[in-house]
Design a protein around this motif. Structure first.
Motif, short mmCIF file in Angstrom:
data_model
loop_
_atom_site.label_atom_id
_atom_site.label_comp_id
_atom_site.label_asym_id
_atom_site.label_seq_id
_atom_site.Cartn_x
_atom_site.Cartn_y
_atom_site.Cartn_z
N ALA A 226 0.83 -1.21 -0.03
CA ALA A 226 -0.11 -0.03 0.12
C ALA A 226 0.87 1.26 -0.04
N SER A 227 2.14 1.28 0.40
CA SER A 227 2.54 2.59 0.64
C SER A 227 4.37 2.07 0.66
N GLY A 228 5.01 3.13 0.72
CA GLY A 228 6.47 3.14 0.89
C GLY A 228 7.37 2.41 -0.15
N ILE A 229 8.25 1.58 0.50
CA ILE A 229 8.96 0.52 -0.39
C ILE A 229 8.30 -0.53 -0.97
N GLY A 230 7.02 -1.06 -0.34
CA GLY A 230 6.02 -1.97 -1.22
C GLY A 230 5.54 -1.39 -2.27
N ALA B 6 -0.85 -7.16 -1.49
CA ALA B 6 -1.28 -7.62 -0.06
C ALA B 6 -1.07 -6.42 0.99
N ASP B 7 -1.96 -6.12 1.69
CA ASP B 7 -1.59 -5.05 2.83
C ASP B 7 -2.91 -4.86 3.76
N ILE B 8 -2.64 -4.29 4.81
CA ILE B 8 -4.02 -4.23 5.59
C ILE B 8 -4.62 -2.86 5.31
N ASN C 180 8.45 -10.14 1.07
CA ASN C 180 7.71 -9.88 2.45
C ASN C 180 8.37 -8.43 2.66
N VAL C 181 7.44 -7.35 2.58
CA VAL C 181 7.86 -5.99 2.86
C VAL C 181 6.86 -5.43 4.06
N ALA C 182 5.80 -5.97 4.31
CA ALA C 182 5.14 -5.39 5.48
C ALA C 182 5.94 -5.38 6.67
N ALA D 68 12.17 -3.59 20.21
CA ALA D 68 11.24 -4.54 19.83
C ALA D 68 11.49 -4.56 18.09
N TYR D 69 11.76 -3.46 17.56
CA TYR D 69 11.83 -3.45 16.06
C TYR D 69 13.08 -4.16 15.61
N GLY D 70 14.21 -3.89 16.28
CA GLY D 70 15.51 -4.41 16.16
C GLY D 70 15.62 -5.90 16.19
N SER E 189 13.13 -7.83 16.08
CA SER E 189 12.18 -8.65 15.04
C SER E 189 13.01 -8.47 13.56
N LYS E 190 13.62 -7.64 13.48
CA LYS E 190 14.57 -7.39 12.07
C LYS E 190 15.71 -8.50 12.26
N GLY E 191 16.28 -8.59 13.37
CA GLY E 191 17.61 -9.50 13.41
C GLY E 191 16.97 -10.88 13.23
N ASP F 170 13.37 7.31 2.74
CA ASP F 170 12.26 8.33 2.90
C ASP F 170 10.83 7.87 2.75
N THR F 171 10.22 7.40 3.64
CA THR F 171 8.83 6.64 3.77
C THR F 171 8.22 7.34 5.25
N ALA F 172 7.05 6.97 5.07
CA ALA F 172 6.27 7.32 6.40
C ALA F 172 6.98 6.48 7.63
N1 NAD Z 1 11.97 3.39 5.81
C1 NAD Z 1 13.12 3.00 6.16
O1 NAD Z 1 14.05 3.50 6.25
C2 NAD Z 1 13.31 1.50 6.47
C3 NAD Z 1 14.47 1.11 7.12
C4 NAD Z 1 14.53 -0.30 7.12
C5 NAD Z 1 13.38 -1.16 6.97
N2 NAD Z 1 12.59 -0.88 6.40
C6 NAD Z 1 11.41 -1.90 6.23
O2 NAD Z 1 11.02 -1.54 5.09
C7 NAD Z 1 9.48 -2.29 4.97
C8 NAD Z 1 8.57 -1.14 4.27
O3 NAD Z 1 8.38 -0.09 5.31
P1 NAD Z 1 8.21 1.42 4.58
O4 NAD Z 1 9.40 2.19 5.02
O5 NAD Z 1 8.03 1.37 3.28
O6 NAD Z 1 7.22 2.12 5.51
P2 NAD Z 1 5.47 1.98 5.29
O7 NAD Z 1 5.06 2.28 6.59
O8 NAD Z 1 5.34 2.98 4.16
O9 NAD Z 1 5.14 0.55 4.85
C9 NAD Z 1 4.63 -0.38 5.52
C10 NAD Z 1 3.48 -1.09 4.91
O10 NAD Z 1 3.27 -2.24 5.77
C11 NAD Z 1 1.89 -2.30 5.88
N3 NAD Z 1 1.50 -3.17 7.12
C12 NAD Z 1 1.81 -2.84 8.48
N4 NAD Z 1 1.18 -3.92 9.22
C13 NAD Z 1 0.63 -4.73 8.54
C14 NAD Z 1 0.14 -6.03 8.54
N5 NAD Z 1 -0.07 -6.53 9.75
N6 NAD Z 1 -0.17 -6.85 7.43
C15 NAD Z 1 0.10 -6.29 6.22
N7 NAD Z 1 0.43 -4.98 5.81
C16 NAD Z 1 0.87 -4.37 7.13
C17 NAD Z 1 1.51 -0.87 6.05
O11 NAD Z 1 -0.07 -0.68 5.84
C18 NAD Z 1 2.28 -0.25 4.99
O12 NAD Z 1 1.61 -0.32 3.72
C19 NAD Z 1 9.07 -2.50 6.30
O13 NAD Z 1 9.22 -3.74 6.63
C20 NAD Z 1 10.26 -1.71 7.26
O14 NAD Z 1 10.37 -2.20 8.49
C21 NAD Z 1 12.22 0.58 6.23
#
Ligand code: NAD
Length: 254
Positions: A21-25, A42-44, A95-97, A159-161, A163-165, A194-196
């Motif tokens: 739905a947003s950002g990297i995905g 897919a996304d929520i 898997n980007v969510a 928690a985030y760190g 989860s990603k590890g 640069d995302t949300a």
């Molecule tokens: N932006 C950064 O600098 C950065 C750095 C490291 C890792 N990441 C990772 O990149 C990925 C994408 O993040 P982003 O930066 O695009 O942020 P983002 O918030 O724009 O995108 C995250 C997306 O995941 C979706 N999402 C959240 N919970 C969900 C769920 N339970 N089921 C399905 N979808 C769900 C959100 O609706 C959103 O569309 C994430 O895994 C994030 O941890 C981002």
């Protein structure tokens, strides 16, 4: 409009992408569409997911968008079944969510801890497990999105760190278990994209100099940069790369 000069590495390939739905995905969905992929998105976040799907359609790719909470086991299995029913198979899973929440340790409730682990790590595991039979059939691959926070300490992000590890360790385990059976598994480790997610609430009293430790040395970059890397790893050009985690962070952790 498709970029006529781009490679068409995903022609005839079905890719299931979470977090679309947003950002990297979203950027990854557009990149893969430009390269000819058939996409199961897919996304929520439903309205935003629909608008990504419309953009993909405008590029000319086949697309199906479905609401999915990756932390819910039955939904992940249903999503894989729907993808295969729609498109007849699966060549790549991305898997980007993911979610983040900054908090001091003392303010990190068990509920927040569980939710972050549940979306970022359980969700990745559940999607990989549900997709694997189909990837074994197609000789496909998985790209998981980890983070620099899974490689070095992210203050106020325990928690985030964690989860990603976990995502990185899961990806390596799957690579060792499945590469010899034809399924590659890699993770990308973004930083300063640069995302949300780059604009979270910073908790009161947080030390900015600690947060700055893992900043990119040339400033933030757009999500398209990560999309390019995901597309490369998911493509046949990366056919001898598996079990790898690739930082994309402007030398932050170099
Ligand atoms: N932006 C950064 O600098 C950065 C750095 C490291 C890792 N990441 C990772 O990149 C990925 C994408 O993040 P982003 O930066 O695009 O942020 P983002 O918030 O724009 O995108 C995250 C997306 O995941 C979706 N999402 C959240 N919970 C969900 C769920 N339970 N089921 C399905 N979808 C769900 C959100 O609706 C959103 O569309 C994430 O895994 C994030 O941890 C981002």
């Amino acid at each position: 409009m498709a970029d006529e000069t781009s490679a068409r590495r995903f022609q005839e390939k079905v890719v299931l992408l979470t977090g679309a739905a947003s950002g990297i995905g979203r950027a990854t969905a557009l990149r893969l569409a430009q390269e000819g992929a058939t996409l199961f998105l897919a996304d929520i976040a439903e309205p935003e997911l629909e608008s990504t799907a419309k953009e993909v359609e405008a590029i000319g790719s086949q697309v199906h968008a479905q609401r999915l909470d990756v932390s819910r086991e039955e939904e992940t299995e249903a999503a894989l079944a729907a993808c295969v029913a729609h498109f007849g198979g699966l060549q790549a899973l991305c898997n980007v969510a993911g979610i983040i929440r900054f908090a001091h340790l003392a303010d990190t409730s068990f509920e927040i801890w569980r939710r972050i682990l549940s979306v970022n790590l359980d969700g990745t595991f559940l999607m990989c497990r549900a997709a694997m039979p189909h990837l074994l059939e197609s000789g496909g691959n998985i790209v998981n999105v980890g983070s620099t926070a899974g490689l070095s300490g992210l203050p106020y992000g325990s928690a985030y760190g964690a989860s990603k590890g976990g995502v990185h360790a899961l990806t390596r385990a799957l690579a060792v278990e499945f590469t010899h059976r034809g399924v590659r598994c890699n993770s990308v480790c973004p930083g300063s994209i640069d995302t949300a997610m780059m604009r979270p609430d910073i908790p009161e009293g947080a030390e900015r100099r600690l947060l700055a430790r893992s900043s990119s040395l040339h400033g933030p970059r757009g999500p398209e940069r990560v999309a390019e890397l995901i597309a490369f790893l998911a493509s046949d050009e990366a056919q001898h790369i598996s079990g790898e985690e690739i930082r994309i962070d402007g030398a932050a952790l170099a």
